[in-house]
Design a protein around this motif. Structure first.
Motif, PDB file in Angstrom:
ATOM      1  N   MET A   1      -1.459  -1.513  13.060  1.00  0.00           N
ATOM      2  CA  MET A   1      -1.592  -2.331  11.706  1.00  0.00           C
ATOM      3  C   MET A   1       0.051  -2.355  11.411  1.00  0.00           C
ATOM      4  O   MET A   1      -0.001  -3.708  11.056  1.00  0.00           O
TER       5      MET A   1
ATOM      6  N   ILE B   1      -5.029   3.274  14.949  1.00  0.00           N
ATOM      7  CA  ILE B   1      -5.123   2.414  13.693  1.00  0.00           C
ATOM      8  C   ILE B   1      -3.670   2.087  13.191  1.00  0.00           C
ATOM      9  O   ILE B   1      -3.636   0.840  12.855  1.00  0.00           O
ATOM     10  N   LEU B   2      -2.942   3.039  12.525  1.00  0.00           N
ATOM     11  CA  LEU B   2      -1.716   2.559  11.813  1.00  0.00           C
ATOM     12  C   LEU B   2      -0.586   1.794  12.535  1.00  0.00           C
ATOM     13  O   LEU B   2      -0.099   0.897  11.902  1.00  0.00           O
TER      14      LEU B   2
ATOM     15  N   MET C   1       0.887  -1.300   0.021  1.00  0.00           N
ATOM     16  CA  MET C   1       0.152  -0.086   0.120  1.00  0.00           C
ATOM     17  C   MET C   1       0.996   1.187  -0.039  1.00  0.00           C
ATOM     18  O   MET C   1       1.341   1.687   1.042  1.00  0.00           O
TER      19      MET C   1
ATOM     20  N   GLN D   1      -0.146   4.314  -1.778  1.00  0.00           N
ATOM     21  CA  GLN D   1      -1.201   5.302  -1.884  1.00  0.00           C
ATOM     22  C   GLN D   1      -2.127   5.182  -0.314  1.00  0.00           C
ATOM     23  O   GLN D   1      -3.104   6.090  -0.628  1.00  0.00           O
ATOM     24  N   GLY D   2      -1.767   4.459   0.229  1.00  0.00           N
ATOM     25  CA  GLY D   2      -2.895   4.179   1.463  1.00  0.00           C
ATOM     26  C   GLY D   2      -2.535   5.370   2.727  1.00  0.00           C
ATOM     27  O   GLY D   2      -2.298   6.406   2.654  1.00  0.00           O
ATOM     28  N   PRO D   3      -2.594   4.730   3.794  1.00  0.00           N
ATOM     29  CA  PRO D   3      -2.659   5.495   5.143  1.00  0.00           C
ATOM     30  C   PRO D   3      -1.449   6.198   5.071  1.00  0.00           C
ATOM     31  O   PRO D   3      -1.314   7.320   5.810  1.00  0.00           O
TER      32      PRO D   3
ATOM     33  N   VAL E   1      -1.413   9.365   3.461  1.00  0.00           N
ATOM     34  CA  VAL E   1      -2.264  10.373   4.149  1.00  0.00           C
ATOM     35  C   VAL E   1      -1.494  10.980   5.401  1.00  0.00           C
ATOM     36  O   VAL E   1      -1.356  12.176   5.565  1.00  0.00           O
ATOM     37  N   MET E   2      -0.539  10.199   6.253  1.00  0.00           N
ATOM     38  CA  MET E   2       0.048  10.570   7.251  1.00  0.00           C
ATOM     39  C   MET E   2       1.137  11.734   6.805  1.00  0.00           C
ATOM     40  O   MET E   2       1.416  12.691   7.532  1.00  0.00           O
TER      41      MET E   2
ATOM     42  N   THR F   1       0.921  -5.629  13.342  1.00  0.00           N
ATOM     43  CA  THR F   1       0.373  -7.071  12.773  1.00  0.00           C
ATOM     44  C   THR F   1       1.107  -7.276  11.659  1.00  0.00           C
ATOM     45  O   THR F   1       1.426  -8.365  11.209  1.00  0.00           O
TER      46      THR F   1
END
Lengths: 151, 423
Positions: free
Chosen positions: A125, A121-122, A66, A68-70, A73-74, A128
């Protein structure tokens, strides 16, 4: 073993304390001390951002595919916060306590909603998804953060 | 935004209009409550007067519930990674149903119009069901939470509390409006509805929010991990046990569980006050002080509730209600609104690529400080009116002023936002 979430959350809190010191000194109009405190805070926050941008996020992106994911944004929110830090520095230069208080309040809310997303959240993740790599990542991150705090 | 990275994108933040509509209409219900107090000097003589029931629902369903749901639209994505599907539509539907429902229910209770009670309750239930279903969908889709924070779990528990409170409220409305026979007597059912609404929903939501808001925004140490792990589940378990005792007529059990709930609320309040004393922010601002006053009002309300267990007198339940509804919830909610609304306006401008004025330019400190001082004075007057009911009109004037000012302050943010976005 310390998790990524624990390590990075702890660093958020220590940045918060430096923020509070700068805010308190600026409210007292102790400009030289406020400038020193703001510099310390800016440097800690920058180290934190760089540890994420150069170490944690690329590892996460490689492990999950990923890009272009989280993490994207961060990174975008880091840009916003860096811009607010510059406005804080210029308020101090102008010895403008009201301007500083307004920018500081804005940064605090911006920073904490950002931290909430990372901590809730991040980071979990990352813990994990990075699996076996986690230990090495925690080692590298703590090395970067410790260098800042030793300075 | 794909569900692979829930809640982290700006795109998942609902549009500004979604929470804002709740925040802007909520103070009007507080204002209406003040008007009722102003024109009915007997209103606070007992918790059972039609006027008191109307005022309670104007505060609880009109003001508190609206702000709480508006804020949840915003906090569910950030704190729990749960973005509501179609937030604009859900917000519009829920908001309209809630506003009409709260108005109709309060009118029905105050003026004794059974049809308005039932219609109001059904509109409220409809709005809440729409909200609850969409938030359940969002929470089910959210990534499982492995973080240390108990906030995501406790937000779910609060929504469970809201479901029970809604169900009990709807049954009561049908009992009052349509003569539905309840298996328990009416005062017991009313107590159950009130306690589920205050503790099961409001209390757990306040706690879930405080776990993040107090340490992060007031820069205090965190709540102890054991405390946040246990508090909400224990409170919910006590509520269930208490309800079972109430339904089965086990008065000793109900009393013990009730005392357990008081202890839980006191522990939350004391823990929060203790953390706030250790805030690193040098100058506590007005919202911070309002939040602290709210915690003190909560403690005082618990003392009054305890007293009411052992001492008859219609003034005690009224005083406790004033301290909980106005002291604790209106206080914390006003404090949070003053942080949330300017920030959302700032975020919206920044996302639109506009150079946004900072939050204190969108809403300067002095009007916030004075409005919150007025809130404290109004609380004092309401407490006095709970003991000397003839003072209700005085409290009414102050409540009207308090909520009008809150409304004006929030509208001011919208005007500044509009000005900046059209520059």
């Amino acid at each position: 073993m310390t998790s990524i979430a624990e390590l990075m959350t702890h660093d958020h809190r220590s940045c918060d304390h430096e923020f509070a010191a700068a805010e308190t000194l600026a409210a007292r109009k102790d400009w030289p001390a406020a400038t020193k405190a703001l510099n310390r805070f800016t440097s800690s926050l920058e180290t934190h951002f760089q540890a994420e941008e150069q170490e944690l996020f690329p590892r996460f992106e490689a492990a999950t595919g990923m890009t272009q994911g989280p993490t994207q944004v961060m990174r975008g929110e880091h840009v916003e916060m860096r811009a607010t830090l510059e406005r804080l520095a210029s308020a101090l230069e102008n010895q403008d306590a009201d301007e500083f208080a307004g920018e500081a309040e804005t940064l605090l809310i911006m920073m904490q909603q950002h931290n909430m997303k990372e901590e809730n959240i991040l980071y979990p993740m990352c813990d994990t998804r990075l699996g076996a790599q986690s230990e090495a990542v925690v080692g590298n991150l703590s090395h970067r953060l410790a260098r800042e705090h030793a300075a | 935004m794909s569900s692979a990275n829930p809640g982290l994108a700006y795109q998942d933040t609902p549009p500004l209009s979604a929470p804002l509509r709740f925040f802007l209409t909520a103070p009007l219900f507080g204002l209406a409550a003040g008007l009722l107090l102003l024109f009915d000097a007997e209103l606070l003589s007992s918790r059972w007067t039609p006027g008191a029931l109307a005022v309670v629902h104007l505060f609880a369903a009109g003001f508190m519930l609206q702000v709480m749901l508006g804020a949840l639209l915003q906090i569910l994505p950030v704190a729990a990674g749960a973005a509501l599907p179609a937030p604009r539509r859900i917000a519009a539907t829920t908001h309209a149903l809630l506003a009409l429902g709260a108005a109709s229910l309060s009118l029905g209770l105050g003026a004794g119009i059974p049809a308005a009670i039932v219609t109001g309750a059904m509109l409220l239930a409809g709005g809440l069901i729409a909200f609850l279903v969409s938030s359940l969908i969002a929470l089910a889709k959210a990534a499982p939470n492995h973080g240390a924070s108990r906030t995501p779990r406790d937000l779910r528990l609060a929504l469970a509390g809201l479901t029970v409170a809604t169900l009990l409220g709807t049954l009561l409305a049908f009992a009052l409006g349509r003569g539905l026979a309840l298996p328990i007597d009416l005062p017991t059912a009313v107590d159950m509805h009130a306690v589920w609404a205050w503790m099961g929903w409001g209390g757990i939501l306040l706690a879930a929010t405080s776990w993040v808001v107090v340490p992060m925004f007031q820069i205090t140490p965190s709540y102890p991990a054991d405390f946040t792990r246990v508090w909400s589940p224990a409170t919910l378990a006590l509520l269930v046990l208490w309800s079972i005792c109430m339904i089965s007529g086990l008065s000793t059990g109900a009393l013990l569980c009730g005392i357990g709930l008081l202890i839980a609320a006191a522990a939350f309040s004391l823990q929060t006050l203790r953390l706030q004393m250790r805030s690193r922010r040098g100058v506590p601002d007005a919202p911070f002080r309002a939040f602290r006053l709210a915690m003190l009002a909560l403690l005082a309300s618990l003392g009054v509730l305890l007293l009411a267990q052992f001492h008859d007198g219609s003034q005690w339940p009224v005083l406790a209600g004033v301290l909980i509804l106005h002291g604790t919830f209106v206080g914390t909610i006003s404090a949070m609104l003053y942080k949330i609304v300017p920030f959302l306006a700032w975020l919206n401008l920044t996302q639109s690529g506009v150079r946004a004025p900072n939050v204190k330019k969108l809403l300067p400190d002095p009007p916030v400080r004075r409005q919150l001082q007025l809130h404290a004075v109004a609380l004092g007057a309401l407490c006095a009116a709970a003991v000397i009911p003839a003072l209700a009109p005085l409290a009414g004037v102050l409540i009207v002023a308090e909520f009008s000012w809150l409304f004006v302050n929030l509208v001011q943010v919208v005007r500044e936002w509009h000005r900046a976005s059209t520059l």
